[in-house]
Design a protein around this motif. Structure first.
Motif, PDB file in Angstrom:
ATOM      1  N   ASP A   1      -9.609   5.278   7.478  1.00 29.12           N
ATOM      2  CA  ASP A   1     -10.410   4.408   8.573  1.00 29.12           C
ATOM      3  C   ASP A   1      -9.922   2.956   7.120  1.00 29.12           C
ATOM      4  N   LYS A   2     -10.702   3.910   6.548  1.00 25.73           N
ATOM      5  CA  LYS A   2     -11.200   2.485   5.171  1.00 25.73           C
ATOM      6  C   LYS A   2      -9.729   2.394   4.729  1.00 25.73           C
TER       7      LYS A   2
ATOM      8  N   LYS B   1       0.821  -1.092  -0.057  1.00 25.13           N
ATOM      9  CA  LYS B   1       0.467   0.167  -0.171  1.00 25.13           C
ATOM     10  C   LYS B   1       1.106   1.163  -0.089  1.00 25.13           C
TER      11      LYS B   1
ATOM     12  N   ALA C   1      -8.344  -0.427   7.718  1.00 21.41           N
ATOM     13  CA  ALA C   1      -8.910  -1.292   7.796  1.00 21.41           C
ATOM     14  C   ALA C   1      -9.521  -2.355   5.998  1.00 21.41           C
ATOM     15  N   ASP C   2      -9.797  -1.223   5.589  1.00 19.38           N
ATOM     16  CA  ASP C   2      -9.919  -2.806   4.011  1.00 19.38           C
ATOM     17  C   ASP C   2      -8.922  -2.926   3.199  1.00 19.38           C
ATOM     18  N   PRO C   3      -8.620  -4.358   2.641  1.00 19.78           N
ATOM     19  CA  PRO C   3      -7.040  -4.138   1.537  1.00 19.78           C
ATOM     20  C   PRO C   3      -7.879  -3.467   0.098  1.00 19.78           C
ATOM     21  N   ASP C   4      -9.314  -3.456   0.037  1.00 19.33           N
ATOM     22  CA  ASP C   4      -9.317  -2.960  -1.624  1.00 19.33           C
ATOM     23  C   ASP C   4      -8.139  -1.831  -1.372  1.00 19.33           C
TER      24      ASP C   4
ATOM     25  N   LYS D   1     -13.649   8.738   7.514  1.00 20.26           N
ATOM     26  CA  LYS D   1     -13.536   7.871   7.015  1.00 20.26           C
ATOM     27  C   LYS D   1     -12.888   7.534   5.601  1.00 20.26           C
TER      28      LYS D   1
ATOM     29  N   ARG E   1      -5.744   0.626  -2.404  1.00 22.76           N
ATOM     30  CA  ARG E   1      -4.036   0.444  -1.633  1.00 22.76           C
ATOM     31  C   ARG E   1      -3.412   1.667  -2.259  1.00 22.76           C
TER      32      ARG E   1
END
Length: 659
Positions: free
Chosen positions: A547-548, A505, A551-554, A544, A556
């Motif tokens: 946090d995304k 990432k 926490a979210d792998p999508d 937001k 990058r």
């Protein structure tokens, strides 16, 4: 019986009027020959379709009202009955606009540039607005006709604050050079001799003679803050108090440093948990009494979360005074609202305390007014020095340190200007400032900086030279060149993104929001999930996105402006950081890099910095290295560490050619 419809009703000549305190905006129907009447009164037609007042005429208040009746009757003659408008209705619309002025009516697209001057004050330039002129005149500014700029004897923060108050501008509408500048005889500016110059070409300039000491004064009124004193806390008492907390090995020493003094600076590297240490120290010191936390707007939610992680039942008030709350967390702009309530607090925590480096800034004055009445004052910053030694003077003064009580001139004579003097200053403040580097975190895998050489194409070189040699003030050209180079680097960054592993990432830092938009569009086309963060985003939208990304792998790719995304946020999901544009100080660069390189990072962090050959990029990079050396002289604990850091910096700055 229903009211009959009026068919073929004539439209009104003046559809709408708006007023910002200086100029009127008139939404007029098209009338053959009206342009001449309006242009004679310095009217300007809004032709850009994206402008909020598209197709309005903008006229200065004095020009419009001086001969309003003559203008109205001349327009009516040209209308020849095609539009309905009476003298009374025409005047009523203008009076209604004056009764409810919109100060932001004509601020769309404005950009102001502020450069600090070596011998005091700033240079203000940029787009024209009568409100800017009014602010400059109120601050006794001197207009420099050749460069179309104002010289004002005040700090950059104070000038910016006054412009924001006057015109309702956003922070995105300012370009501020932190580098100290010299005013040249033609009204242009250049970095001072001790820092690498950024030259754009043209004939050599003669320097303006320095102002005499009789003509200037560095004295600034700030409330007297009590001197630092030792507290009653012993090592044993603090050790016992910390038994119930889960802390990293280095953090008890930081809490002890704060608790054993009525005021101190915790200057740990970014990512070592200054917030957690300050929260615990403040809570222990305050007991059941209230605490005031001052931080950046973007970090309000971070502080609320951190407090409630340690104390889940804590009552935290954000941006409001609540007599029942133990914690009140506000931003710098709200300090003035709390001066009268200063006696209410027993502990004041000042996060990102380097924001108080300018003694003439209004929030600095309010900060001193409050600190003078609060028994314990904890200062936090990972970058206590951004540009020069004098920035520490105000922080020392705010703490009540004896060195801060020296007049600024005497402080500079003793502690500024050479590595030896800076060492003397470091020794003098050693008991007040505690700084630890990231090597106290054994879990961190390290950070590497890599500079990448980028070559311009022939067409790009022509565009670069055209901007460089334009007939505009140097400050305007410098900003345009930086923005152009960011766009050039977009293709390099997209190539680098293509080489990353699926697990990687990356954070992309830009100086201009237009580059953020360009990158977002290209990432979406390439199928890279991404989020963005800019200064115009609300606090909720910012959080937001963070946090995304975490926490979210999508997603990058995290894309943001350095000013908005470069401080306070935890982005340890990223293991790459890339700069399309460089900030003006190494401290801001370090803070941005350390969004990824902080506690919780489990991978090596690689920082990639593309530099375009034979451009201002390379000079800006050298300027940052010069400033970094100055900061290291002041805040690094021993010369051996400094030498190792400099050697490591040299070894990792490898140049890989990009064509």
């Amino acid at each position: 019986m229903s009211r009959p419809r009026l068919m073929n009703r004539r439209p009104e000549l003046l559809g709408n009027a708006i007023f910002d305190g200086y100029d009127f905006g008139l939404q007029l129907q098209f009338v053959e020959g009206a342009n001449r009447l309006l242009l004679e009164r310095d009217g300007f037609y809004m032709r850009r379709s994206e402008h909020p007042l598209y197709r309005y005429w903008r006229l200065p208040k004095g020009k419009l009202l001086a001969e309003l009746d003559l203008l109205f009757h001349s327009l009516i003659e040209l209308v020849d009955g095609r539009y309905a408008e009476s003298w009374k209705s025409f005047c009523q619309k203008l009076e209604a606009a004056q009764a409810s002025p919109d100060r932001q009516a004509f601020t769309w697209g404005l950009v102001f540039r502020i450069a600090p001057l070596a011998h005091g004050g700033i240079l203000l330039s940029g787009d024209y607005h009568p409100g800017m002129v009014a602010v400059a005149r109120r601050m006794r500014g001197i207009f420099l006709g050749q460069s179309r700029s104002w010289r004002i004897d005040a700090s950059a923060e104070l000038v910016r604050s006054n412009l924001i108050l006057e015109l309702g501008l956003s922070e995105e509408q300012f370009e501020i050079l932190d580098t100290v500048q010299e005013l040249l005889s033609d009204g242009t500016v250049a970095p001072v001799e001790s820092i690498t110059r950024i030259s754009l070409g043209g004939p050599a300039q003669e320097q303006v003679a320095k102002a005499s000491e009789d003509e200037t004064s560095a004295d600034v009124y700030l409330a007297a803050v009590p001197s630092i004193e030792r507290t009653e806390y012993t090592d044993a008492q603090i050790e016992k108090a910390l038994l119930s907390y889960s802390l990293l090995d280095h953090q008890p020493a930081g809490i002890r440093h704060l608790l054993q003094r009525t005021s101190a600076l915790l200057a740990d590297d970014m990512g070592l948990g200054k917030t957690r240490q300050a929260v615990i120290a403040a809570a222990i010191r305050a007991g059941d009494r209230p605490i005031l936390v001052v931080t950046l707007s973007s970090l309000l939610i971070n502080w609320q979360r951190e407090i409630q992680v340690v104390y889940p039942d804590a009552v935290v008030a954000l941006q409001v005074f609540d007599a029942l709350a133990k914690w009140m967390v506000i931003n710098y702009e709200r300090l003035g609202d709390y001066v009268l309530q200063a006696d209410h607090f027993v502990v004041m925590v000042i996060d990102e305390a380097h924001r108080l480096k300018e003694p003439t800034a209004m929030w600095t004055r309010h900060g001193f007014d409050i600190a003078a009445k609060v028994p314990s004052r904890y200062l936090l910053t990972g970058t206590p020095v951004l540009n020069r030694e004098t920035e520490l003077h105000t922080l020392l003064r705010l703490s009540g340190h004896p060195v801060g009580q020296l007049p600024l001139k005497e402080f500079c004579e003793q502690f500024a200007g050479s590595p030896e003097f800076r060492k003397d200053l470091r020794d003098a403040i050693g008991d007040w400032m505690l700084r630890r580097r990231k090597d106290v975190l054994p879990g961190l895998k390290g950070k590497q900086r890599q500079t990448l050489s980028v070559a311009l194409s022939e067409e790009e070189r022509r565009q670069y030279d055209r901007i460089r040699l334009e007939d505009r003030p140097i400050f305007a050209r410098l900003g345009a060149l930086r923005q152009f180079l960011e766009q050039v680097k977009v293709r390099v960054i997209m190539e680098l993104l293509a080489e990353l592993d699926i697990e990687d990432k990356v954070i992309l830092f830009c100086e201009f929001k237009e580059t953020v938009s360009t990158l977002r569009e290209l990432c979406e086309v390439a199928g890279y999930g991404c989020v963005t963060l800019m200064g115009s985003d609300s606090l909720a939208k910012r959080q937001k996105a963070i946090d995304k990304f975490q926490a979210d792998p999508d997603p990058r790719v995290f894309i943001g402006t350095t000013s908005a995304a470069g401080t306070g946020n935890n982005l340890t999901a990223a293991n790459y950081v890339m700069f399309l544009g460089l900030p003006w100080t190494p401290g801001l660069q370090d803070q941005a890099e350390d969004r990824a390189y902080r506690n919780g990072q489990l991978r090596l962090v690689v920082v990639k910095i593309p530099l375009v050959e034979n451009t201002i990029d390379q000079k800006l990079w050298q300027m940052l290295l010069d400033k970094r050396q100055l900061a290291q002289d002041l805040i690094e604990p021993d010369p051996v560490t400094e030498s190792k850091a400099a050697l490591a910096e040299t070894l990792v700055a490898c140049a890989t050619a990009w064509t």
